[in-house]
Design a protein around this motif. Structure first.
Motif, PDB file in Angstrom:
ATOM      1  N   LYS A 110       0.805  -1.224   0.000  1.00 47.31           N
ATOM      2  CA  LYS A 110       0.000   0.000   0.000  1.00 47.31           C
ATOM      3  C   LYS A 110       0.837   1.273   0.000  1.00 47.31           C
ATOM      4  CE  LYS A 110      -3.858  -2.294   1.385  1.00 47.31           C
ATOM      5  NZ  LYS A 110      -4.722  -2.821   0.355  1.00 47.31           N
ATOM      6  N   GLY A 124       5.838  10.593  -1.821  1.00 46.63           N
ATOM      7  CA  GLY A 124       5.734  10.888  -0.397  1.00 46.63           C
ATOM      8  C   GLY A 124       7.114  11.075   0.199  1.00 46.63           C
ATOM      9  N   PRO A 125       7.174  11.691   1.376  1.00 44.46           N
ATOM     10  CA  PRO A 125       8.476  11.986   1.974  1.00 44.46           C
ATOM     11  C   PRO A 125       9.231  10.744   2.455  1.00 44.46           C
ATOM     12  CG  PRO A 125       6.675  12.707   3.405  1.00 44.46           C
ATOM     13  CD  PRO A 125       6.056  12.259   2.126  1.00 44.46           C
ATOM     14  N   LEU A 127      10.751   8.314   4.892  1.00 43.06           N
ATOM     15  CA  LEU A 127      10.277   7.887   6.215  1.00 43.06           C
ATOM     16  C   LEU A 127      11.405   7.312   7.061  1.00 43.06           C
ATOM     17  CD1 LEU A 127       6.949   6.086   5.156  1.00 43.06           C
ATOM     18  CD2 LEU A 127       7.215   8.420   6.003  1.00 43.06           C
ATOM     19  N   TRP A 132      10.174  15.183  10.187  1.00 46.76           N
ATOM     20  CA  TRP A 132       8.760  14.865   9.991  1.00 46.76           C
ATOM     21  C   TRP A 132       7.967  16.128   9.739  1.00 46.76           C
ATOM     22  CZ3 TRP A 132       7.567   9.794   9.624  1.00 46.76           C
ATOM     23  CH2 TRP A 132       8.534   8.900  10.083  1.00 46.76           C
ATOM     24  N   ILE A 141       2.652   9.799  14.017  1.00 43.44           N
ATOM     25  CA  ILE A 141       2.772   9.069  12.744  1.00 43.44           C
ATOM     26  C   ILE A 141       1.488   8.283  12.501  1.00 43.44           C
ATOM     27  CG2 ILE A 141       4.016   7.221  11.547  1.00 43.44           C
ATOM     28  CD1 ILE A 141       6.552   8.169  12.991  1.00 43.44           C
ATOM     29  N   VAL A 149      -3.152  12.987   4.409  1.00 43.70           N
ATOM     30  CA  VAL A 149      -2.998  14.416   4.114  1.00 43.70           C
ATOM     31  C   VAL A 149      -3.567  14.557   2.714  1.00 43.70           C
ATOM     32  CG1 VAL A 149      -1.416  16.390   4.110  1.00 43.70           C
ATOM     33  CG2 VAL A 149      -0.821  14.346   5.416  1.00 43.70           C
ATOM     34  N   GLY A 153      -2.006  14.385  -1.269  1.00 41.00           N
ATOM     35  CA  GLY A 153      -2.022  13.099  -1.953  1.00 41.00           C
ATOM     36  C   GLY A 153      -1.730  11.905  -1.059  1.00 41.00           C
ATOM     37  N   PRO A 155      -3.277   9.257   1.193  1.00 37.88           N
ATOM     38  CA  PRO A 155      -4.622   8.762   1.501  1.00 37.88           C
ATOM     39  C   PRO A 155      -4.850   8.594   3.008  1.00 37.88           C
ATOM     40  CG  PRO A 155      -3.521   7.387  -0.153  1.00 37.88           C
ATOM     41  CD  PRO A 155      -2.480   8.299   0.422  1.00 37.88           C
ATOM     42  N   LEU A 161      -7.731   0.482   6.146  1.00 39.34           N
ATOM     43  CA  LEU A 161      -7.091  -0.623   6.868  1.00 39.34           C
ATOM     44  C   LEU A 161      -7.838  -0.875   8.171  1.00 39.34           C
ATOM     45  CD1 LEU A 161      -3.347   0.438   6.430  1.00 39.34           C
ATOM     46  CD2 LEU A 161      -4.602  -1.260   5.102  1.00 39.34           C
ATOM     47  N   VAL A 169       1.313  -1.513  10.272  1.00 41.52           N
ATOM     48  CA  VAL A 169       2.059  -0.738   9.271  1.00 41.52           C
ATOM     49  C   VAL A 169       2.772   0.437   9.934  1.00 41.52           C
ATOM     50  CG1 VAL A 169       0.269   0.862   8.419  1.00 41.52           C
ATOM     51  CG2 VAL A 169       1.993   0.000   6.861  1.00 41.52           C
TER      52      VAL A 169
HETATM   53  C1  HEC Z   1      -0.471   8.082  -3.235  1.00 43.24           C
HETATM   54  C2  HEC Z   1       0.765   8.292  -2.574  1.00 43.24           C
HETATM   55  C3  HEC Z   1       0.920   7.832  -1.149  1.00 43.24           C
HETATM   56  C4  HEC Z   1       0.675   6.602  -0.616  1.00 43.24           C
HETATM   57  C5  HEC Z   1       0.135   5.367  -1.335  1.00 43.24           C
HETATM   58  C6  HEC Z   1       1.058   6.673   0.772  1.00 43.24           C
HETATM   59  N1  HEC Z   1       1.520   7.907   1.062  1.00 43.24           N
HETATM   60 FE1  HEC Z   1       2.206   8.508   2.866  1.00 43.24          FE
HETATM   61  N2  HEC Z   1       2.455  10.399   2.137  1.00 43.24           N
HETATM   62  C7  HEC Z   1       2.246  10.778   0.829  1.00 43.24           C
HETATM   63  C8  HEC Z   1       2.522  12.184   0.689  1.00 43.24           C
HETATM   64  C9  HEC Z   1       2.432  12.997  -0.591  1.00 43.24           C
HETATM   65  C10 HEC Z   1       2.893  12.643   1.978  1.00 43.24           C
HETATM   66  C11 HEC Z   1       3.319  14.060   2.368  1.00 43.24           C
HETATM   67  C12 HEC Z   1       2.178  14.824   2.953  1.00 43.24           C
HETATM   68  C13 HEC Z   1       2.537  16.266   3.202  1.00 43.24           C
HETATM   69  O1  HEC Z   1       3.369  16.813   2.474  1.00 43.24           O
HETATM   70  O2  HEC Z   1       1.943  16.844   4.113  1.00 43.24           O
HETATM   71  C14 HEC Z   1       2.850  11.483   2.847  1.00 43.24           C
HETATM   72  C15 HEC Z   1       3.156  11.512   4.196  1.00 43.24           C
HETATM   73  C16 HEC Z   1       3.259  10.410   4.998  1.00 43.24           C
HETATM   74  C17 HEC Z   1       3.705  10.427   6.372  1.00 43.24           C
HETATM   75  C18 HEC Z   1       4.122  11.661   7.145  1.00 43.24           C
HETATM   76  C19 HEC Z   1       5.531  11.982   6.894  1.00 43.24           C
HETATM   77  C20 HEC Z   1       5.974  13.213   7.663  1.00 43.24           C
HETATM   78  O3  HEC Z   1       7.046  13.715   7.319  1.00 43.24           O
HETATM   79  O4  HEC Z   1       5.264  13.648   8.568  1.00 43.24           O
HETATM   80  C21 HEC Z   1       3.695   9.134   6.814  1.00 43.24           C
HETATM   81  C22 HEC Z   1       4.114   8.645   8.187  1.00 43.24           C
HETATM   82  C23 HEC Z   1       3.212   8.321   5.737  1.00 43.24           C
HETATM   83  N3  HEC Z   1       2.950   9.115   4.645  1.00 43.24           N
HETATM   84  C24 HEC Z   1       3.044   6.963   5.814  1.00 43.24           C
HETATM   85  C25 HEC Z   1       2.399   6.205   4.817  1.00 43.24           C
HETATM   86  C26 HEC Z   1       2.012   4.837   4.989  1.00 43.24           C
HETATM   87  C27 HEC Z   1       2.259   4.007   6.240  1.00 43.24           C
HETATM   88  C28 HEC Z   1       1.410   4.467   3.835  1.00 43.24           C
HETATM   89  C29 HEC Z   1       0.771   3.142   3.491  1.00 43.24           C
HETATM   90  C30 HEC Z   1      -0.225   2.621   4.406  1.00 43.24           C
HETATM   91  C31 HEC Z   1       1.442   5.611   2.932  1.00 43.24           C
HETATM   92  N4  HEC Z   1       2.045   6.649   3.579  1.00 43.24           N
HETATM   93  C32 HEC Z   1       0.959   5.590   1.645  1.00 43.24           C
HETATM   94  C33 HEC Z   1       1.841   9.975  -0.207  1.00 43.24           C
HETATM   95  C34 HEC Z   1       1.452   8.646  -0.072  1.00 43.24           C
END
Ligand code: HEC
Length: 194
Positions: A110, A124-125, A127, A132, A141, A149, A153, A155, A161, A169
């Motif tokens: 995912k 995405g950033p 990890l 953060w 987290i 967010v 982008g 979800p 889940l 996760v």
């Molecule tokens: C479609 C793309 C996408 C998917 C799929 C995705 N993310 Fe993200 N995620 C992002 C983006 C873009 C951000 C940055 C949000 C922002 O800039 O505020 C982010 C931010 C995060 C952050 C915060 C990071 C921070 O610096 O605070 C976490 C933790 C995270 N994602 C975990 C997950 C997890 C766990 C999953 C799977 C269950 C997941 N992401 C799936 C795009 C995605």
């Protein structure tokens, strides 16, 4: 010439061909046969009974009961996510390797598409670093993953889940910190105080 009798007049009227012709096809304007009209009205009467099911007629359990049963089955199949990320509970999950391994599978399915398989970050950033955007404690987290967010982008995974999958996760993401991804994305956000 004598007047045609009533019956013959009706017959003549009945089999009168209408004036129009569509693609060479002409038609009568005769009433529908009796059996058809009767069936038609019966279906309307039936539909009222069917809709209201007034005395639980018929073999079924009734619409309301069926709806309630469907909803119970749906809720059983999709347990509601309780929403809260509790740090102590989450850290306990981190400590259990088997659940972290489950989390890794969920992550691969995912999350890897946007955060890269090793957590180095893409859309995405990153990890794996200590910076953060939305807070680096395990419960923040959890909150980010749970609520997403949407504007950026990410979800809202809490809707997709189950409770234990969310914990797994997040526990896996927690273990990524300090690892060395192949192509780390530059740090974003604030470096968390350890
Ligand atoms: C479609 C793309 C996408 C998917 C799929 C995705 N993310 Fe993200 N995620 C992002 C983006 C873009 C951000 C940055 C949000 C922002 O800039 O505020 C982010 C931010 C995060 C952050 C915060 C990071 C921070 O610096 O605070 C976490 C933790 C995270 N994602 C975990 C997950 C997890 C766990 C999953 C799977 C269950 C997941 N992401 C799936 C795009 C995605």
């Amino acid at each position: 010439m004598t007047e045609p009798t009533q019956g013959r007049k009706e017959a003549a009227e009945r089999d009168r061909i209408l004036e129009h012709s569509y693609d060479g096809i002409q038609e009568y304007d005769n009433p529908m046969p009796q059996w058809w009209v009767v069936t038609f009205w019966l279906t309307i009467v039936f539909s009222v009974f069917y809709y209201l099911n007034p005395f639980n007629t018929g073999v079924g359990s009734g619409m309301k009961a069926e709806y309630d049963a469907d909803m119970v089955a749906f809720r059983a199949a999709h347990p509601a996510n309780s929403g809260g990320g509790n740090a102590r509970e989450l850290l306990a999950v981190v400590a259990r390797k088997s659940e972290v391994a489950e989390g890794k599978k969920i992550y691969a399915g995912k999350c890897a598409a946007c955060h890269a398989a090793d957590g180095g970050g893409m859309i995405g950033p990153n990890l794996t670093d200590n910076a953060w955007i939305h807070g680096g404690t395990i419960d923040s987290i959890y909150a980010t993953v749970n609520n997403g967010v949407l504007a950026k982008g990410m979800p809202a995974w809490g809707k997709l889940l189950k409770d234990d999958e969310m914990q797994e996760v997040v526990a896996y993401v927690w273990t990524l910190r300090g690892s060395t991804p192949a192509k780390p994305k530059a740090a974003e956000g604030v470096v968390a105080a350890q």
